[in-house]
Design an enzyme around this catalytic site. Structure first.
Site, mmCIF file in Angstrom:
data_model
loop_
_atom_site.group_PDB
_atom_site.id
_atom_site.type_symbol
_atom_site.label_atom_id
_atom_site.label_comp_id
_atom_site.label_asym_id
_atom_site.label_seq_id
_atom_site.Cartn_x
_atom_site.Cartn_y
_atom_site.Cartn_z
ATOM 1 N N SER A 1 10.507 -6.327 52.720
ATOM 2 C CA SER A 1 9.709 -7.566 53.014
ATOM 3 C C SER A 1 9.361 -8.445 51.948
ATOM 4 O O SER A 1 9.473 -7.958 50.753
ATOM 5 C CB SER A 1 8.608 -7.370 53.889
ATOM 6 O OG SER A 1 7.701 -6.727 53.110
ATOM 7 N N HIS A 2 9.148 -9.838 52.225
ATOM 8 C CA HIS A 2 8.722 -10.602 51.177
ATOM 9 C C HIS A 2 7.622 -10.024 50.473
ATOM 10 O O HIS A 2 7.783 -9.921 48.982
ATOM 11 C CB HIS A 2 8.290 -11.963 51.843
ATOM 12 C CG HIS A 2 7.465 -12.802 50.710
ATOM 13 N ND1 HIS A 2 8.237 -13.678 49.860
ATOM 14 C CD2 HIS A 2 6.177 -12.996 50.460
ATOM 15 C CE1 HIS A 2 7.518 -14.485 49.203
ATOM 16 N NE2 HIS A 2 6.243 -13.972 49.556
#
Length: 779
Positions: free
Chosen positions: A735-736
């Site tokens: 994920s970011h």
């Protein structure tokens, strides 16, 4: 009907009235009585209980009221033996009372032995106000692990009232019937009950008090009907379907495009409908098809289960199968994936890492051998490996890789964005075309870059597993990634406030949430402009080692690449890995500008028709899109959509479902699955906790471990406050925020799940040991 009294009074009144549970014998006395005749109560203990250990408990007048339970505020002293210890314990409990009321009571009971299970049960969900029995228990034998927050392996069980039949284990079924009996005895459905189960399966009730809830408890019939519709859909979908591999279905909030992280588990209509429109209805499938996977066009990836967003996992698993693979093998492969997830639901947030084979990696030939145990032949496995190698080569090729084309499309969106914004079109037209352009030139190529970034991370991980690089090398590589977020760190110090906001002002925590302010709408909420120090992590804080391959590592990597059949050399593969990870973050930064502008314009349009920003959150984006091609009354259509969205949300927020739905019966009763969090960096830190919620302006973040339910690019502002580390409830290793943590060298725990997150919320101080993969409550 019985009235709830003090702790002692309530236990006394239910003594011998419960069918499936017992109450320990007791003696109780007031503070006034203790002062008058201190010596007689030890004699009463010996007479009533024998010479056994006792527990001395508080039973204050103001302890268990409907307004405030004050649970745990006053002392309880366990395992008391002998007259002297008894006298000291009683005085200690009395000293803990916060008033001079001599009617406050002290409760004495024998210690319960051979405890197997101990916990707390609510007769209504205090968060959703739904009609659930919420049971949190521990199997360690401790009688205080749940109430003290020290449990390391607590169970969390939800049972919708009226659906107790079949609850396992049997002791929990007995508890549910006892909870129902207590509700009937006291004539109220908001009770807080402490209980224990002994090794001989006897259920004991330690305490019954009012559960303090704010608001009205949900309408039972509305809830029941909504859950029936969800259960019906799950049953109907649990069959083979044309043009879709797999004989069953599973739903989850974390696999694939991860709605729990991006829009939350109870999103309002605008966030849900916008996410569906720009990504999960069709864009996602176009990208997978374009990249050489099975054609799933027209299959929505995300479904709406009573207002809660879930990924259709069977559809997702189909989309990771290379299009060239034989149909029969494909069907068996998808069934294998589904069965693996059903057997290990805790992997629901790591399916692409731990279950699915979606690309070729250096260690794929070894990892995929697990399929032999499930009936796949050597020939089958070779066909799967070849198909995965071919699709991977199509994506990663240095000259013709599909990700390069997608990078160029993202750049086109930046140009087209200004053309739409500066045009003379009306608000509805601009919103419509911003969305259309965002899909074609934003989320579609971003989805491609995201697929490439996933392959890149998988490739790096396989280099670690094949011992070409070390885990430290992996971390150095991630620290060396230069993304838009890295630039923000530099720009915060290098640019003027005006220039910085012009560049990053469209970002907001919660990309799809209109109630979340953009950076340029509330810059002082997010940034301390007087702090000229760098963002958290790296830079001035510590030396960041630049990543490079040694001669020996290059030789080993070259040999592995030659052996693998991947059509990239060393420089090509390393350039792909770095560039595509950076490109994914750049693509996200660009397309979220369009999303943010759409949301902002909806708010402005709503305001012009007397609809507040908060009300616009309930607006379905399809209502706005339909206005583009009609002459309907704009205000009436918007108000109609808002009204329907509010009604749906009010019901949806009362529903509680498990993060992974495998069987229709789980709609009614389920245990929250354990979640294996993702640890980022190899560092160890300890710090005080700050919870980041809607009251962000009240949060002190500097030098703290920050708790965030879910985090997207709009949360990058937290790094300007030099946080010590952070923990998220939702999110995956790719994920970011995981990438961001690795890049800045900030210890993080991504995706701990609801059970652990609630535990950490109650802590004042935590220790994160990313190398040991542990998080400890220190205080």
């Amino acid at each position: 009907m019985i009235r709830l009294g003090t702790k002692a009074e309530t236990l006394s009144v239910i003594q011998n009235k419960l069918t499936d549970a017992k109450v320990l014998p007791q003696i109780s006395f007031s503070v006034k009585d203790w002062k008058v005749a201190t010596s007689i109560y030890w004699e009463q203990c010996l007479k009533n209980f024998g010479d056994v250990a006792v527990i001395v408990r508080s039973s204050a007048i103001n302890e268990d009221t409907g307004e405030s339970s004050q649970a745990g505020k006053f002392e309880s002293v366990a395992d008391v033996r002998g007259k002297k210890a008894f006298t000291e314990a009683v005085n200690r409990v009395i000293s803990s009372f916060d008033d001079d009321n001599e009617e406050n009571q002290v409760l004495i009971q024998p210690m319960l032995s051979k405890v197997k299970i101990c916990g707390v049960a609510f007769t209504v969900d205090p968060n959703s106000l739904g009609n659930y029995y919420v049971i949190n228990y521990d199997e360690s034998g401790s009688t205080s692990a749940i109430t003290s927050g020290s449990s390391h392996d607590g169970k969390l069980l939800y049972v919708f009232k009226g659906k107790e039949e079949g609850v396992k284990p049997e002791s929990m079924y007995k508890l549910c019937t006892t909870l129902k009996q207590l509700e009937n005895l006291f004539g109220q459905n908001n009770l807080d009950v402490e209980f224990a189960v002994t090794e001989d399966e006897e259920l004991y009730i330690f305490q019954v008090r009012p559960l303090c809830v704010k608001g009205n408890i949900a309408d039972y019939e509305q809830q029941s009907n909504a859950l029936k519709r969800i259960a019906t859909k799950i049953r109907q979908d649990a069959v083979p379907k044309p043009y879709l591999c797999g004989n069953r279905n599973i739903y989850g909030v974390m696999p694939d495009w991860n709605p729990a992280e991006m829009i939350g588990i109870h999103p309002r209509a605008l966030a849900m409908s916008l996410y569906k429109e720009v990504i999960t209805d069709s864009v996602w499938a176009y990208q997978r098809d374009n990249y050489g996977y099975r054609n799933l066009r027209s299959f929505p990836l995300m479904v709406d289960l009573g207002g809660l967003p879930y990924i259709d996992v069977r559809v997702s698993f189909n989309s990771f199968v290379p299009a060239e693979l034989d149909e029969k093998i494909s069907d068996r492969l998808v069934n294998y994936y589904l069965n693996c997830l059903a057997e290990e639901p805790s992997k629901h947030d790591k399916v692409e890492f731990d279950i699915v084979f979606s690309c070729y990696t250096l260690d794929l030939p070894e990892r995929i051998q697990i399929l032999k145990a499930y009936g796949f032949s050597d020939k089958d496995i070779q066909e799967i490996v070849t198909a995965l190698r071919n699709v991977t080569n199509t994506i990663i090729n240095t000259e013709t890789g599909l990700w390069r084309r997608d990078y160029q499309k993202i750049e086109m969106l930046e140009e087209r964005y200004q053309g739409i914004i500066n045009s003379d079109m009306g608000e509805v037209e601009k919103i419509y075309w911003l969305i259309e352009d965002c899909k074609r030139y934003g989320t579609l190529p971003f989805a491609g870059l995201a697929r490439g970034a996933f392959i890149a991370v998988q490739m790096l991980e396989s280099m670690v597993r094949k011992e070409i690089i070390s885990r430290e090398d992996y971390q150095d590589f991630m620290n060396d990634v230069n993304t838009v977020s890295s630039n923000m760190k530099h720009d915060f110090n290098a640019l003027s406030r005006k220039e910085f906001i012009k560049k990053y002002g469209h970002l907001r925590p919660g990309t799809y949430d209109i109630n979340s302010m953009r950076y340029d709408e509330a810059p002082d909420l997010y940034f301390d402009w007087n702090d000229t120090r760098n963002f958290s992590g790296g830079g001035a804080d510590e030396f960041i080692k630049k990543f490079s391959l040694s001669i020996d590592q290059m030789h080993r990597l070259k040999d592995m690449l030659d052996e693998s059949g991947l059509n990239n050399d060393i420089l090509g593969i390393m350039d792909f890995i770095k560039t595509v990870i950076e490109g994914r973050e750049y693509g996200k930064f660009v397309f979220t500008r369009s999303i943010s502008k759409v949301i902002q314009m909806i708010g402005e349009m709503g305001k012009s028709y007397g609809i507040s920003r908060e009300e616009c959150a309930y607006l379905d984006i399809q209502a706005v899109r339909k206005l583009y091609a009609s002459t309907k009354d704009v205000r009436l259509e918007l108000l109609k959509s808002v009204r329907e969205g509010k009604e749906d949300y009010e019901l949806a927020k009362t529903l509680v479902l498990p993060p992974i739905l495998i069987d229709a019966e789980e709609v009614w009763k389920f245990y929250y699955p354990d979640t294996e969090p993702n640890y980022i960096t190899m560092k160890k830190i300890e710090g005080n906790v700050t919870i980041l919620d809607d009251n962000m302006e009240k949060a002190e973040l500097t030098d703290k471990i920050v708790l965030i339910e879910s985090a997207d690019p709009g949360y990058d502002w937290i790094f300007s406050h030099r946080i010590k580390g952070f923990i998220t409830m939702y999110g995956g290793v790719n994920s970011h925020m995981a990438i961001r943590a690795g890049e800045l060298g900030i210890p993080a725990v991504i995706g701990v799940g609801e059970k652990q997150y609630e535990k950490y919320q109650r802590a004042d101080r935590l220790e994160i040991d990313a190398l040991a993969k542990t998080t400890k409550v220190m205080k």
